[in-house]
Design an enzyme around this catalytic site. Sequence first.
Site, short mmCIF file in Angstrom:
data_model
loop_
_atom_site.label_atom_id
_atom_site.label_comp_id
_atom_site.label_asym_id
_atom_site.label_seq_id
_atom_site.Cartn_x
_atom_site.Cartn_y
_atom_site.Cartn_z
N SER A 67 -0.22 -5.46 1.33
CA SER A 67 -0.06 -3.83 1.67
C SER A 67 1.33 -3.50 2.24
O SER A 67 2.31 -4.43 2.92
CB SER A 67 -1.06 -3.67 2.65
N TYR B 233 -4.68 -4.09 11.97
CA TYR B 233 -4.82 -4.29 10.17
C TYR B 233 -3.52 -4.65 9.60
O TYR B 233 -3.43 -5.67 9.08
CB TYR B 233 -5.16 -3.09 9.46
N LYS C 94 -2.37 -8.50 7.64
CA LYS C 94 -1.84 -8.69 6.44
C LYS C 94 -0.53 -9.26 6.66
O LYS C 94 -0.41 -10.27 5.73
CB LYS C 94 -1.50 -7.06 5.81
C1 WQD Z 1 -2.10 9.34 3.02
C2 WQD Z 1 -1.41 10.83 3.66
C3 WQD Z 1 -2.01 11.08 6.04
C4 WQD Z 1 -6.12 11.81 5.33
C5 WQD Z 1 -3.49 3.86 4.76
C6 WQD Z 1 -3.30 2.56 5.23
C7 WQD Z 1 -2.55 1.43 4.37
C8 WQD Z 1 -3.32 1.43 2.79
C9 WQD Z 1 -3.55 2.69 2.30
C10 WQD Z 1 -4.92 -0.34 2.77
C11 WQD Z 1 -0.84 10.57 5.09
C12 WQD Z 1 -2.57 12.21 5.03
C13 WQD Z 1 -4.76 11.53 5.33
C14 WQD Z 1 -6.56 13.16 5.73
C15 WQD Z 1 -4.26 13.50 5.78
N1 WQD Z 1 -4.54 0.55 3.32
N2 WQD Z 1 -3.88 12.49 5.23
N3 WQD Z 1 -5.58 14.07 5.94
O1 WQD Z 1 -2.20 6.31 5.77
O2 WQD Z 1 -0.75 6.21 3.89
O3 WQD Z 1 -2.15 4.09 4.12
O4 WQD Z 1 -4.00 3.42 3.59
O5 WQD Z 1 -3.93 -1.43 2.87
O6 WQD Z 1 -2.52 0.27 4.88
O7 WQD Z 1 -2.26 2.66 6.33
O8 WQD Z 1 -3.14 6.58 3.58
O9 WQD Z 1 -4.63 8.10 2.68
O10 WQD Z 1 -4.72 7.59 5.16
O11 WQD Z 1 -2.96 9.03 4.22
O12 WQD Z 1 -3.51 14.76 5.78
O13 WQD Z 1 -7.76 13.68 6.12
O14 WQD Z 1 -2.43 11.70 3.62
O15 WQD Z 1 -1.24 11.78 6.99
O16 WQD Z 1 0.32 11.33 5.13
P1 WQD Z 1 -2.10 5.88 4.45
P2 WQD Z 1 -3.94 7.64 3.83
#
Ligand code: WQD
Length: 337
Positions: A125, A149, A153
């Site tokens: 990841s 987490y 990884k």
């Molecule tokens: C994306 C963007 C949030 C939800 C995570 C894990 C990573 C991988 C992918 C496994 C960010 C914003 C999100 C919401 C929002 N998983 N957001 N409102 O955090 O980049 O990565 O998932 O490997 O390891 O860390 O993905 O989809 O949670 O967030 O504004 O309700 O959307 O702040 O900018 P992230 P995400």
Amino acid sequence: MKVLFTGGLGYIGSHTAVEVLNEGFDVVIVDNLSNSKIGVLDTIKKLTGKDVGFYQIDVCDKDALEKVFQENPDIFAVIHFAGYKAVGESVREPLMYYENNMISTFNLLRMMEKYNCKNIIFSSSATVYAQSEIMPLEETFPLAATNPYGRTKLFNEHVLIDYQNVHKDTNVILLRYFNPIGAHDSGLLGEDPNGIPNNLMPYICKVAVGELDHLNVFGNDYKTKDGTGVRDYIHVVDLADGHVKALQKVVREPETGLKIYNLGTGVGYSVLDIVNTFNEVNGDLVKYEIAARRPGDIDECYASSKLAEEEIGFKATKTLADMCRSSYEYQKNNKKK
Ligand code: WQD
């Protein structure tokens, strides 16, 4: 050639199983159904017209895993998806994450050693990268995880690298995923997390079908073009293709050795880009409110996948519109019963 999928009924595993089966490989799936549904197995069979081996086991159960290798002595490669993956949960339950995400890998490698399996592709990841002011991220950039987490990884990467260092005839390919979203064109496979989604797209989809009222945008004061977080969203079918390309490499080059590839698009999109594109493509379905930042979130993160393009011919082709359309199609078909 037979490929063992751990966690193969999950979101990325199931989409990858379809593409790997369509490529002509045989597939055996092990999954404990802790974050997936048994119905996905029939969907994979239906979409490919192929039979698929399945064992409902926990990869942390060494005896159960050994039975799989004894009954499938011809496993050519393992694609290791199985693992818990919720960042917030990992902070609350670190031991559960270290036990599950590490013991599974230890068991797998012991079985590969014992049953002479020489190829493993690991679901890593972007979260293993240290915070960087420089974008896009390249595979040589510094690594430092900031939550349990992410540390599992990173630790798994080290375990696999050290294993390959003493098993030179084993090929290890680490695939660092960025932000997988989207769903299979059939509308029959997609992201179906338990409970309230942590990730952006599944949350947006539940707003779009009326299961949730509105999206909370976690902060609009980041150092990005519109203040909202920027990420590298990659269509899950493009991501699946990256695994096919990695498999083809170890088939073509038995002495592949250790390889590490980013699987992303090289393009960063903000949260508002996603919301606006989703509403353009599917109709004005998603309302949002600006909320506080989510602890641990970073301003921006997107990949250079140049190495994967050069060495395995990987190239993401699907557009953000494809990702938004397919996600919504699946959510509509999969509305809470
Ligand atoms: C994306 C963007 C949030 C939800 C995570 C894990 C990573 C991988 C992918 C496994 C960010 C914003 C999100 C919401 C929002 N998983 N957001 N409102 O955090 O980049 O990565 O998932 O490997 O390891 O860390 O993905 O989809 O949670 O967030 O504004 O309700 O959307 O702040 O900018 P992230 P995400």
